[in-house]
Design a protein around this motif. Structure first.
Motif: not given
Length: 107
Positions: A4-5, A10-18
């Motif tokens: 779902e997420h 992609e979640d790890a990349r989003s967290a690193r970017e944030a």
């Protein structure tokens, strides 16, 4: 297999970017705030390395203006490029920005 997420990568990349964006914001905020603290002008003679400091000046702009005036006034005497000028914040006592050194001199 997608969830779902999104994909775990992609979640790890989003967290690193944030996290990177948050760190960048903190670095920029700190650098901007530091412009308003007292600064000194540092002059180093070339070659040889004899160094002098002048100031403090009320902020970075005042110190940069003083450094440029000093550079221009000395350029006629000894030639352009005979000295290197810099501007640095003057930290209050007790605010040590250098890591402590152990007995061997290693950080």
């Amino acid at each position: 297999m997608p969830t779902e997420h999104g994909l775990p990568d992609e979640d790890a990349r989003s967290a690193r970017e944030a996290l990177a964006a948050l760190l960048l914001d903190r670095i920029v905020d700190g650098a901007v705030a530091e412009l308003d603290v007292p600064h000194v002008v540092i002059c180093t003679e070339l070659p040889g390395g004899a160094t002098t400091c002048r100031g403090p000046y009320p902020d970075a702009l005042a110190a940069a203006t003083a450094a440029e005036r000093q550079r221009a006034s000395l350029a006629g005497w000894v030639g352009e490029g005979a000295r290197r000028f810099g501007v640095a914040p003057l930290h209050p006592p007790g605010r040590d920005t250098w890591p402590e050194l152990d007995a061997a001199g290693d950080a």
